[in-house]
Scaffold this motif. Structure first.
Motif, PDB file in Angstrom:
ATOM      1  N   UNK A 170       0.822  -1.216   0.000  1.00 23.35           N
ATOM      2  CA  UNK A 170       0.000   0.000   0.000  1.00 23.35           C
ATOM      3  C   UNK A 170       0.858   1.269   0.000  1.00 23.35           C
ATOM      4  N   UNK A 171       2.013   1.179   0.645  1.00 20.93           N
ATOM      5  CA  UNK A 171       2.858   2.361   0.845  1.00 20.93           C
ATOM      6  C   UNK A 171       3.725   2.713  -0.358  1.00 20.93           C
ATOM      7  N   UNK A 172       3.789   1.835  -1.355  1.00 21.84           N
ATOM      8  CA  UNK A 172       4.630   2.117  -2.537  1.00 21.84           C
ATOM      9  C   UNK A 172       4.080   3.309  -3.300  1.00 21.84           C
ATOM     10  N   UNK A 173       4.946   4.247  -3.609  1.00 22.79           N
ATOM     11  CA  UNK A 173       4.551   5.441  -4.357  1.00 22.79           C
ATOM     12  C   UNK A 173       5.516   5.677  -5.514  1.00 22.79           C
ATOM     13  N   UNK A 174       4.982   6.188  -6.610  1.00 22.16           N
ATOM     14  CA  UNK A 174       5.777   6.545  -7.792  1.00 22.16           C
ATOM     15  C   UNK A 174       6.681   5.399  -8.224  1.00 22.16           C
ATOM     16  N   UNK A 175       6.091   4.217  -8.351  1.00 25.93           N
ATOM     17  CA  UNK A 175       6.871   3.052  -8.767  1.00 25.93           C
ATOM     18  C   UNK A 175       7.226   3.152 -10.247  1.00 25.93           C
ATOM     19  N   UNK A 176       8.498   3.002 -10.607  1.00 19.84           N
ATOM     20  CA  UNK A 176       8.910   3.132 -12.017  1.00 19.84           C
ATOM     21  C   UNK A 176       8.689   1.833 -12.795  1.00 19.84           C
ATOM     22  N   UNK A 177       7.465   1.576 -13.204  1.00 19.28           N
ATOM     23  CA  UNK A 177       7.154   0.368 -13.969  1.00 19.28           C
ATOM     24  C   UNK A 177       7.435   0.540 -15.441  1.00 19.28           C
ATOM     25  N   UNK A 178       7.327  -0.540 -16.197  1.00 20.15           N
ATOM     26  CA  UNK A 178       7.562  -0.419 -17.638  1.00 20.15           C
ATOM     27  C   UNK A 178       6.430   0.347 -18.314  1.00 20.15           C
ATOM     28  N   UNK A 179       5.253   0.419 -17.663  1.00 19.79           N
ATOM     29  CA  UNK A 179       4.140   1.190 -18.231  1.00 19.79           C
ATOM     30  C   UNK A 179       4.287   2.679 -17.993  1.00 19.79           C
ATOM     31  N   UNK A 180       5.120   3.048 -17.020  1.00 22.18           N
ATOM     32  CA  UNK A 180       5.265   4.437 -16.609  1.00 22.18           C
ATOM     33  C   UNK A 180       5.274   4.508 -15.095  1.00 22.18           C
ATOM     34  N   UNK A 181       5.063   5.688 -14.535  1.00 22.44           N
ATOM     35  CA  UNK A 181       5.044   5.864 -13.087  1.00 22.44           C
ATOM     36  C   UNK A 181       3.704   5.387 -12.537  1.00 22.44           C
ATOM     37  N   UNK A 182       3.750   4.489 -11.554  1.00 21.97           N
ATOM     38  CA  UNK A 182       2.556   3.836 -11.036  1.00 21.97           C
ATOM     39  C   UNK A 182       2.305   4.211  -9.579  1.00 21.97           C
ATOM     40  N   UNK A 183       1.024   4.401  -9.253  1.00 27.35           N
ATOM     41  CA  UNK A 183       0.612   4.662  -7.881  1.00 27.35           C
ATOM     42  C   UNK A 183      -0.706   3.945  -7.611  1.00 27.35           C
ATOM     43  N   UNK A 184      -0.971   3.694  -6.331  1.00 27.60           N
ATOM     44  CA  UNK A 184      -2.254   3.136  -5.940  1.00 27.60           C
ATOM     45  C   UNK A 184      -3.247   4.266  -5.718  1.00 27.60           C
ATOM     46  N   UNK A 185      -4.450   4.132  -6.276  1.00 30.11           N
ATOM     47  CA  UNK A 185      -5.507   5.117  -6.089  1.00 30.11           C
ATOM     48  C   UNK A 185      -6.833   4.405  -5.883  1.00 30.11           C
ATOM     49  N   UNK A 186      -7.921   5.119  -6.186  1.00 25.87           N
ATOM     50  CA  UNK A 186      -9.244   4.522  -6.089  1.00 25.87           C
ATOM     51  C   UNK A 186      -9.951   4.680  -4.762  1.00 25.87           C
ATOM     52  N   UNK A 187      -9.345   5.436  -3.833  1.00 26.90           N
ATOM     53  CA  UNK A 187      -9.939   5.596  -2.505  1.00 26.90           C
ATOM     54  C   UNK A 187     -11.357   6.171  -2.593  1.00 26.90           C
ATOM     55  N   UNK A 188     -11.554   7.205  -3.403  1.00 24.89           N
ATOM     56  CA  UNK A 188     -12.869   7.845  -3.499  1.00 24.89           C
ATOM     57  C   UNK A 188     -13.909   6.899  -4.104  1.00 24.89           C
ATOM     58  N   UNK A 189     -13.510   6.091  -5.054  1.00 26.74           N
ATOM     59  CA  UNK A 189     -14.458   5.202  -5.750  1.00 26.74           C
ATOM     60  C   UNK A 189     -14.726   3.925  -4.982  1.00 26.74           C
ATOM     61  N   UNK A 190     -13.678   3.323  -4.410  1.00 30.43           N
ATOM     62  CA  UNK A 190     -13.810   1.998  -3.817  1.00 30.43           C
ATOM     63  C   UNK A 190     -13.699   1.983  -2.290  1.00 30.43           C
ATOM     64  N   UNK A 191     -13.304   3.111  -1.713  1.00 26.36           N
ATOM     65  CA  UNK A 191     -13.141   3.156  -0.263  1.00 26.36           C
ATOM     66  C   UNK A 191     -11.797   2.656   0.206  1.00 26.36           C
ATOM     67  N   UNK A 192     -10.942   2.272  -0.738  1.00 27.86           N
ATOM     68  CA  UNK A 192      -9.607   1.781  -0.400  1.00 27.86           C
ATOM     69  C   UNK A 192      -8.696   2.033  -1.610  1.00 27.86           C
ATOM     70  N   UNK A 193      -7.466   2.437  -1.360  1.00 29.48           N
ATOM     71  CA  UNK A 193      -6.534   2.787  -2.446  1.00 29.48           C
ATOM     72  C   UNK A 193      -5.758   1.562  -2.895  1.00 29.48           C
ATOM     73  N   UNK A 194      -6.471   0.618  -3.523  1.00 30.06           N
ATOM     74  CA  UNK A 194      -5.854  -0.613  -4.026  1.00 30.06           C
ATOM     75  C   UNK A 194      -6.017  -0.756  -5.532  1.00 30.06           C
ATOM     76  N   UNK A 195      -6.384   0.341  -6.218  1.00 30.57           N
ATOM     77  CA  UNK A 195      -6.532   0.360  -7.670  1.00 30.57           C
ATOM     78  C   UNK A 195      -5.345   1.087  -8.279  1.00 30.57           C
ATOM     79  N   UNK A 196      -4.656   0.418  -9.212  1.00 33.66           N
ATOM     80  CA  UNK A 196      -3.497   1.054  -9.826  1.00 33.66           C
ATOM     81  C   UNK A 196      -3.931   2.236 -10.684  1.00 33.66           C
ATOM     82  N   UNK A 197      -3.084   3.241 -10.727  1.00 31.09           N
ATOM     83  CA  UNK A 197      -3.283   4.372 -11.624  1.00 31.09           C
ATOM     84  C   UNK A 197      -2.096   4.419 -12.577  1.00 31.09           C
ATOM     85  N   UNK A 198      -2.394   4.375 -13.873  1.00 28.77           N
ATOM     86  CA  UNK A 198      -1.342   4.366 -14.890  1.00 28.77           C
ATOM     87  C   UNK A 198      -1.878   5.009 -16.159  1.00 28.77           C
TER      88      UNK A 198
END
Length: 390
Positions: A335-363
């Motif tokens: 959960x604590x990983x931020x600005x992960x340098x993946x091959x798709x680009x910079x990745x973060x966990x989001x989705x708190x507003x939609x799902x109530x928990x920030x376990x949805x990747x944003x890319x």
């Protein structure tokens, strides 16, 4: 005597081995490996396997001073909830895993969570349903974008570009198809268009002609393919063109272009517009696609980079937590990983507003046009908007 000495040499070498020999870290995979959804299931499994290859090539995953050889343990759930539950129970009881790649579908994901959540087993699911992520499911993560994240900006661009008024769509009659239908219907309405014709069918169905005929008779401008497995989407395209449909065919999610082209042919798919999770001009993704092709002798499915990155994020979480056995600590570190340098680009966990928990990747994601069987990027997107690529 000489033969006895020779026989004793291997034993002596074994006694000389260090006590801290490499251990094995098993990662489960509950994925569809047969039937219409196999291309997606393979994409998840192969992404995790290639991530494991990376760390194993360096002597294993180093966590708290120990090295672990990563081993994927896959089971085919056949896109069925009952098979997914059986596979999950086997992974927990027989294989002792604490981490699972998958399940792939929404219904299988929801079916296994009553098993995985109490056992504190982390799952990396593809399931598109909004119900897959919630505060009461703290061990469930989704490393891929879904229709919820991509539909509106993509559809707003498509509606404007093609001046779409009435869109027809076919969906599998299950949790995934119903969720995607709801998301798309809202997105088309918000964009000033209408998903005026909807048809639901059982996943095993292969004759789409009656459904397509009804939609075409209703005067649709375009056909939406989102929610259909690669093989089924290919059949829909082929049959629609054979019926004489000349309008745009669009796919707002579920990467499957190589498989659709293989079923429908280049002529039928020419000009098809698809939502792409990766930019074909991205060098890191292009190199990954070459690895995929070389190892598995097939073109990369677009979901695979998400699960390659997601598996590497899971490995990093284990390293940050200093454990491979305490999944609660690993979950917190993930959960604590931020600005992960993946091959798709910079990745973060989001989705708190939609799902109530920030376990949805944003890319990042893209809108591409299929030209001569390959994707050509036309717009670059985020969750807010899509902008033309110049």
């Amino acid at each position: 005597m000489k033969a006895i000495r020779t026989a004793l040499i291997p034993a002596a070498l074994l006694l000389a081995m260090p006590a801290h020999a490499e251990e094995t870290l098993k990662i489960g995979a509950v994925v569809t490996l047969s039937g219409a959804g196999a291309a997606w299931g393979q994409a998840l499994l192969y992404g995790a396997e290639l991530a494991a290859d990376d760390v194993n090539a360096k002597g294993g995953l180093e966590v708290a001073g120990k090295r672990y050889k990563v081993q994927l343990v896959p089971y085919d759930d056949k896109y069925q909830s009952s098979d997914a539950v059986t596979a999950t129970n086997r992974l927990l009881s027989d294989d002792g895993v604490k981490y699972i790649i998958g399940p792939m579908g929404s219904a299988p994901a929801l079916a296994v969570q009553p098993v995985t959540e109490p056992a504190k087993v982390i799952i990396m699911t593809l399931g598109f349903t909004a119900k897959a992520l919630s505060p009461d499911k703290p061990y469930s993560f989704r490393p891929n974008l879904t229709t919820e994240e991509t539909s509106y900006p993509s559809i707003a661009w498509l509606v404007k570009h093609f001046k779409l008024k009435k869109v027809g769509a076919l969906f599998p009659n299950d949790e995934s198809g119903q969720q995607i239908a709801r998301d798309l219907e809202q997105a088309y309405a918000k964009a000033g268009s209408s998903m005026s014709s909807k048809e639901f069918f059982e996943r095993q169905r292969v004759d789409m002609v009656p459904l397509l005929t009804r939609m075409m008779a209703a005067g649709i401008d375009a056909i939406e393919l989102d929610g259909n497995s690669p093989a089924t989407a290919g059949m829909i395209v082929k049959q629609a063109r054979e019926l004489g449909f000349k309008g745009p065919i669009v796919r707002n999610g579920g990467p499957a272009t190589p498989e659709i082209v293989a079923v429908a042919g280049k002529a039928a798919t020419e000009g098809m517009m698809v939502s792409s999770l990766t930019d074909p001009n991205n060098k890191a993704v292009a190199e990954y696609a070459q690895r995929y092709q070389k190892k598995y002798n097939k073109k990369m499915n677009g979901f695979s980079p998400a699960f390659y990155d997601g598996t590497h994020m899971l490995f990093k979480a284990m390293q940050d937590a200093g454990t491979v056995t305490d999944s609660e600590k690993v979950r917190n570190a993930l959960e604590a990983i931020k600005d992960y340098p993946g091959i798709q680009g910079t990745l973060n966990w989001g989705g708190k507003a939609r799902y109530g928990i920030a376990h949805q990747i944003e890319s990042p994601f893209f809108i591409s046009e299929v030209k001569d069987g390959a994707e050509v990027v036309r717009a670059r997107c985020n969750v807010e908007q899509c902008v033309d690529v110049k």
